[in-house]
Design an enzyme around this catalytic site. Sequence first.
Site, PDB file in Angstrom:
ATOM      1  N   PHE A 132      47.917  45.775  -3.614  1.00 24.19           N
ATOM      2  CA  PHE A 132      47.446  46.485  -5.010  1.00 24.19           C
ATOM      3  C   PHE A 132      48.817  46.127  -5.809  1.00 24.19           C
ATOM      4  O   PHE A 132      49.647  46.371  -5.210  1.00 24.19           O
ATOM      5  CB  PHE A 132      46.985  47.559  -5.045  1.00 24.19           C
ATOM      6  CG  PHE A 132      46.420  48.374  -6.039  1.00 24.19           C
ATOM      7  CD1 PHE A 132      45.272  48.226  -6.257  1.00 24.19           C
ATOM      8  CD2 PHE A 132      47.434  49.128  -6.891  1.00 24.19           C
ATOM      9  CE1 PHE A 132      44.512  48.906  -7.150  1.00 24.19           C
ATOM     10  CE2 PHE A 132      46.722  49.720  -8.065  1.00 24.19           C
ATOM     11  CZ  PHE A 132      45.315  49.508  -8.206  1.00 24.19           C
ATOM     12  N   ASP A 213      50.418  52.356   2.912  1.00 26.35           N
ATOM     13  CA  ASP A 213      49.642  52.844   1.645  1.00 26.35           C
ATOM     14  C   ASP A 213      48.171  53.193   2.184  1.00 26.35           C
ATOM     15  O   ASP A 213      47.409  52.425   2.701  1.00 26.35           O
ATOM     16  CB  ASP A 213      49.603  51.760   0.551  1.00 26.35           C
ATOM     17  CG  ASP A 213      48.653  52.287  -0.551  1.00 26.35           C
ATOM     18  OD1 ASP A 213      47.695  52.884  -0.365  1.00 26.35           O
ATOM     19  OD2 ASP A 213      49.015  51.760  -1.764  1.00 26.35           O
ATOM     20  N   TYR A 238      42.210  60.695  -5.396  1.00 27.57           N
ATOM     21  CA  TYR A 238      40.887  60.783  -6.396  1.00 27.57           C
ATOM     22  C   TYR A 238      40.075  59.792  -5.914  1.00 27.57           C
ATOM     23  O   TYR A 238      38.814  59.675  -6.452  1.00 27.57           O
ATOM     24  CB  TYR A 238      41.424  60.464  -7.623  1.00 27.57           C
ATOM     25  CG  TYR A 238      42.499  59.385  -7.841  1.00 27.57           C
ATOM     26  CD1 TYR A 238      42.015  57.899  -7.738  1.00 27.57           C
ATOM     27  CD2 TYR A 238      43.915  59.342  -8.172  1.00 27.57           C
ATOM     28  CE1 TYR A 238      43.016  56.938  -7.991  1.00 27.57           C
ATOM     29  CE2 TYR A 238      44.569  58.431  -8.367  1.00 27.57           C
ATOM     30  CZ  TYR A 238      44.351  56.944  -8.024  1.00 27.57           C
ATOM     31  OH  TYR A 238      45.059  55.935  -8.342  1.00 27.57           O
ATOM     32  N   LYS A 239      40.300  59.315  -4.797  1.00 33.01           N
ATOM     33  CA  LYS A 239      39.312  58.109  -4.504  1.00 33.01           C
ATOM     34  C   LYS A 239      38.297  59.052  -3.241  1.00 33.01           C
ATOM     35  O   LYS A 239      37.635  59.637  -3.656  1.00 33.01           O
ATOM     36  CB  LYS A 239      39.936  56.889  -3.836  1.00 33.01           C
ATOM     37  CG  LYS A 239      40.503  55.956  -4.777  1.00 33.01           C
ATOM     38  CD  LYS A 239      41.446  54.917  -4.071  1.00 33.01           C
ATOM     39  CE  LYS A 239      41.967  54.121  -5.351  1.00 33.01           C
ATOM     40  NZ  LYS A 239      43.144  53.297  -5.112  1.00 33.01           N
ATOM     41  N   ARG A 388      32.637  45.462  -5.195  1.00 36.13           N
ATOM     42  CA  ARG A 388      32.609  46.430  -3.989  1.00 36.13           C
ATOM     43  C   ARG A 388      31.669  47.479  -3.950  1.00 36.13           C
ATOM     44  O   ARG A 388      31.122  47.933  -5.216  1.00 36.13           O
ATOM     45  CB  ARG A 388      33.928  47.085  -4.370  1.00 36.13           C
ATOM     46  CG  ARG A 388      35.248  46.354  -4.223  1.00 36.13           C
ATOM     47  CD  ARG A 388      36.811  46.916  -3.917  1.00 36.13           C
ATOM     48  NE  ARG A 388      36.676  47.742  -5.038  1.00 36.13           N
ATOM     49  CZ  ARG A 388      37.771  48.448  -5.242  1.00 36.13           C
ATOM     50  NH1 ARG A 388      38.858  48.267  -4.460  1.00 36.13           N
ATOM     51  NH2 ARG A 388      38.062  49.557  -6.364  1.00 36.13           N
TER      52      ARG A 388
HETATM   53  C1  PLP Z   1      44.335  53.055  -5.957  1.00 33.55           C
HETATM   54  C2  PLP Z   1      45.493  52.562  -5.672  1.00 33.55           C
HETATM   55  C3  PLP Z   1      46.794  52.728  -6.236  1.00 33.55           C
HETATM   56  C4  PLP Z   1      47.128  53.463  -7.313  1.00 33.55           C
HETATM   57  O1  PLP Z   1      48.318  54.043  -7.702  1.00 33.55           O
HETATM   58  P1  PLP Z   1      48.170  55.353  -8.628  1.00 33.55           P
HETATM   59  O2  PLP Z   1      49.871  55.567  -8.467  1.00 33.55           O
HETATM   60  O3  PLP Z   1      47.531  56.606  -7.954  1.00 33.55           O
HETATM   61  O4  PLP Z   1      47.715  54.955  -9.887  1.00 33.55           O
HETATM   62  C5  PLP Z   1      47.886  51.988  -5.758  1.00 33.55           C
HETATM   63  N1  PLP Z   1      47.758  51.387  -4.444  1.00 33.55           N
HETATM   64  C6  PLP Z   1      46.623  51.094  -3.807  1.00 33.55           C
HETATM   65  C7  PLP Z   1      46.398  50.396  -2.597  1.00 33.55           C
HETATM   66  C8  PLP Z   1      45.387  51.503  -4.345  1.00 33.55           C
HETATM   67  O5  PLP Z   1      44.104  51.515  -3.756  1.00 33.55           O
END
Ligand code: PLP
Length: 428
Positions: A132, A213, A238-239, A388
């Site tokens: 990400f 992560d 939040y996921k 997805r």
């Molecule tokens: C959702 C997600 C994020 C989001 O980061 P935030 O700091 O919560 O905005 C970061 N890395 C991955 C792999 C994600 O899936």
Amino acid sequence: MESRSVLLKEAHALQCDAEDGLARFREAFYIQPGIVYLDGNSLGLLSRRAEEALLRALDDWKTRGIDGWTEGDNPWFYQAERLGAMSAPLVGAEPDEVVVSGSTTVNLHQLAAAFFCPEGKRSKILADELNFPSDIYALQSQLRLRGLDPADYLVRVKSRDGRYLAEEDIIAAMTEEVALIVLPTVLYKSGQLLDIPRLTAEAHARGILIGFDGCHSVGAIPHRFSEWGVDFAYWCTYKYLNSGPGGVGGLYVNRKHFGRLPGLAGWFGSDKEKQFDMEHDFTPARTAGAYQIGTPHILSMAPLFGSLEMFAEAGMEAIRDKSLRQTRYLMDLIDMELPDMGFVIGSPREDERRGGHVSLEHPEAARISQALKAHGVIPDFRAPNVIRLAPVALYTSYHEVWRAVQVLKRIMQEKLYERYENKRGVVT
Ligand SMILES: *Cc1c(COP(=O)(O)O)cnc(C)c1O
């Protein structure tokens, strides 16, 4: 053995629901009538129990004012640690190895600041080219802060096919120049689950620290971070954990690292007994709590009390089992119902390599996603060609999975997607 054609029948979906040991949790969620929500891997739905937990926090504020920090059922002063202990079984950690704090990106900054210790030749960070972007931006800026050019010091393992990472390639990149490895547990696009214990063992055999992560696995997949010896991990809530938009993140630090100074220190990382002594010598907590920075976001973490209780009741093994069945069922239905429509399943078929969602690739993914949404199925689009779909064990029924594929079939057969523009929205 049931023949595959049985899977196609609506009655099969209804029977799976009737036999589903987790079906009762669905009632706890706010599900919009007629909508099949398959985007719980981007933003989980609100449950009544999370809502009640938030309302209780508001009520404490309403009735107690400043005393909410120390009084009531959930004194705010201990809330991050208590929620950490409640999260610990989800990641396979000791209660004091987890704290709820910050956000994914902030926690990565915090942990990289603490665990990236370049020394002589060993001064690079190893990541991957499919992670990400926010994680990559954070690592790049951590390198810049140490005066190291990310172009030279951030190594990104390449994917052979643009979808997956080969563990052998990651291991081959674990050279003597690498000080720290940061990888996702599950890749956000393809949903590939990496072999976390193997990568951890290989990193440690070479004297390299490794962190993960867990955004796309915490709440969907059981972990054994402590047993595997993972050095640290961080994730959002939040996921799959359904804490609400901007809900506070989580982090894990293996106890062998307790006592290490946090990279970004702040008074909420203090030993709780010492914090209000207000001394200028920082005494960090000897727990993962040391990695907190400032005053916790009480209202944004409160929903987790209600949400995490449900995970404890359901059990991660049962959640994983249903999630795997549902993603397998979804892929089987797509194979059978949409054989010649140009779809490619871009997620691993093997259970042990698949996370919680199915990635469906199609050249018209952007328009198909819009058509799905207009027809009551909420997917998630990732440019340029990925749709997805995440059935979420606590609230998605088998019948909904079946319905979603029926809707998709109609959209493709009647070419309904052609009515939409080929562009993405601001958020997905
Ligand atoms: C959702 C997600 C994020 C989001 O980061 P935030 O700091 O919560 O905005 C970061 N890395 C991955 C792999 C994600 O899936």
